[in-house]
Motif scaffolding. Structure first.
Motif, short mmCIF file in Angstrom:
data_model
loop_
_atom_site.label_atom_id
_atom_site.label_comp_id
_atom_site.label_asym_id
_atom_site.label_seq_id
_atom_site.Cartn_x
_atom_site.Cartn_y
_atom_site.Cartn_z
N ALA A 14 0.89 -1.02 0.12
CA ALA A 14 0.01 0.07 0.02
C ALA A 14 0.77 1.43 0.01
N ARG A 15 1.97 1.37 0.62
CA ARG A 15 2.83 2.37 0.61
C ARG A 15 3.23 2.91 -0.68
N TYR A 16 3.04 1.88 -1.68
CA TYR A 16 3.75 2.48 -2.99
C TYR A 16 2.70 3.30 -3.74
N LEU A 17 1.59 3.36 -3.09
CA LEU A 17 0.51 4.13 -3.70
C LEU A 17 1.02 5.47 -3.52
N GLY A 18 1.38 5.96 -2.46
CA GLY A 18 2.06 7.27 -2.27
C GLY A 18 3.02 7.75 -3.22
N TYR A 19 3.58 6.87 -3.82
CA TYR A 19 4.71 7.23 -4.81
C TYR A 19 4.12 7.23 -6.40
N ALA A 20 2.96 6.97 -6.40
CA ALA A 20 2.37 7.11 -7.76
C ALA A 20 2.63 8.19 -8.58
N ASN A 21 2.82 9.40 -7.80
CA ASN A 21 2.98 10.75 -8.60
C ASN A 21 4.46 10.72 -9.04
N GLU A 22 5.27 10.05 -8.30
CA GLU A 22 6.84 9.94 -8.81
C GLU A 22 6.87 9.30 -10.34
N VAL A 23 5.96 8.03 -10.28
CA VAL A 23 5.86 7.37 -11.66
C VAL A 23 5.37 8.22 -12.76
N GLY A 24 4.44 9.10 -12.24
CA GLY A 24 3.84 10.07 -13.18
C GLY A 24 4.75 11.20 -13.58
N GLU A 25 5.53 11.61 -12.83
CA GLU A 25 6.52 12.59 -13.11
C GLU A 25 7.64 12.11 -13.98
N ALA A 26 8.37 10.94 -13.59
CA ALA A 26 9.14 10.34 -14.60
C ALA A 26 8.44 10.13 -16.07
N PHE A 27 7.12 9.85 -16.21
CA PHE A 27 6.57 9.68 -17.54
C PHE A 27 6.06 11.06 -18.10
N ARG A 28 6.48 12.18 -17.40
CA ARG A 28 5.83 13.47 -17.75
C ARG A 28 5.68 13.70 -19.26
N LYS A 29 7.10 13.60 -19.77
CA LYS A 29 7.42 14.21 -21.17
C LYS A 29 7.04 13.00 -22.19
N ILE A 30 6.52 12.07 -21.64
CA ILE A 30 6.09 10.81 -22.60
C ILE A 30 4.47 10.53 -22.75
N VAL A 31 4.02 11.14 -21.68
CA VAL A 31 2.51 10.86 -21.48
C VAL A 31 1.62 12.06 -21.55
N LYS A 32 0.32 12.09 -21.76
CA LYS A 32 -0.35 13.19 -21.54
C LYS A 32 -0.44 13.90 -20.05
N ASP A 33 -0.58 15.08 -20.01
CA ASP A 33 -0.50 15.69 -18.59
C ASP A 33 -1.88 15.17 -17.95
N ARG A 34 -2.80 14.62 -18.34
CA ARG A 34 -3.91 14.07 -17.51
C ARG A 34 -3.35 12.80 -16.81
N TYR A 35 -2.47 12.05 -17.34
CA TYR A 35 -2.01 10.80 -16.60
C TYR A 35 -1.23 11.24 -15.46
N VAL A 36 -0.34 12.16 -15.70
CA VAL A 36 0.44 12.75 -14.75
C VAL A 36 -0.37 13.25 -13.45
N HIS A 37 -1.58 13.87 -13.64
CA HIS A 37 -2.60 14.47 -12.89
C HIS A 37 -3.18 13.26 -12.06
N LEU A 38 -3.49 12.35 -12.83
CA LEU A 38 -4.08 11.28 -12.67
C LEU A 38 -3.06 10.41 -11.28
N SER A 39 -1.92 10.47 -11.70
CA SER A 39 -1.00 9.78 -10.74
C SER A 39 -0.92 10.41 -9.37
N TYR A 40 -1.10 11.85 -9.43
CA TYR A 40 -1.14 12.85 -8.13
C TYR A 40 -2.25 12.47 -7.45
N GLY A 41 -3.57 12.16 -8.18
CA GLY A 41 -4.99 11.81 -7.77
C GLY A 41 -4.71 10.67 -6.76
N VAL A 42 -3.88 9.49 -7.40
CA VAL A 42 -3.74 8.22 -6.56
C VAL A 42 -3.12 8.54 -5.40
#
Length: 149
Positions: free
Chosen positions: A13-41
């Motif tokens: 469960a602790r890894y859910l708190g790091y979802a936004n880090e994965v989103g940040e790593a992919f920021r230049k590859i995916v659409k912004d909405r997916y990065v925002h979704l990672s922050y939502g998670v």
């Protein structure tokens, strides 16, 4: 502040708190909405842990004051240790990697983005514990000192 057997502070469960880090790593590859979704998670995880700790404090002390203090402690710790500092760190690592590769190599743009994403993803396990420890110490010197936690 890891307690033995704490669902929200122990993997997986602790890894859910790091979802936004994965989103940040992919920021230049995916659409912004997916990065925002990672922050939502990540923020949903933080709020779930906050509610869990507030309920546990209320049940163990029957004090609204202790419940609010525990909720504040959890919310601050989790936001800094799981969302704000790691997200900023990964964002800057990826941007710095792209910048350095752009200036020092002749890699095409797509490869720059892929390498920067890989650097961001690979750095997540490296930054987790130092950030958690630093936030824990900062909380001990500030919030927890003030509220005698």
């Amino acid at each position: 502040m890891t307690d033995g057997g704490d669902f929200f502070r122990d993997p997986p469960a602790r890894y859910l708190g790091y979802a936004n880090e994965v989103g940040e790593a992919f920021r230049k590859i995916v659409k912004d909405r997916y990065v925002h979704l990672s922050y939502g998670v990540a923020c949903t995880y933080v709020l779930a842990d906050t509610v869990d700790k507030a309920i546990k404090a209320k049940n163990s002390t029957n004090s609204n004051c202790k419940m609010l203090i525990a909720a504040g402690d959890t919310l601050l710790w989790q936001m800094f240790a799981s969302v704000i500092i790691p997200g900023f760190t990964i964002n800057r690592l990826c941007a710095g990697t792209r910048y350095a590769l752009d200036k020092g190599t002749k890699l095409p743009g797509k490869q720059l983005k892929l390498v920067a994403t890989a650097v961001g993803l690979l750095s997540i396990p490296v930054i987790i514990h130092p950030i958690d420890t630093a936030v824990h110490k900062l909380m001990d010197l500030t919030y927890r000192k003030y509220f005698s936690i």
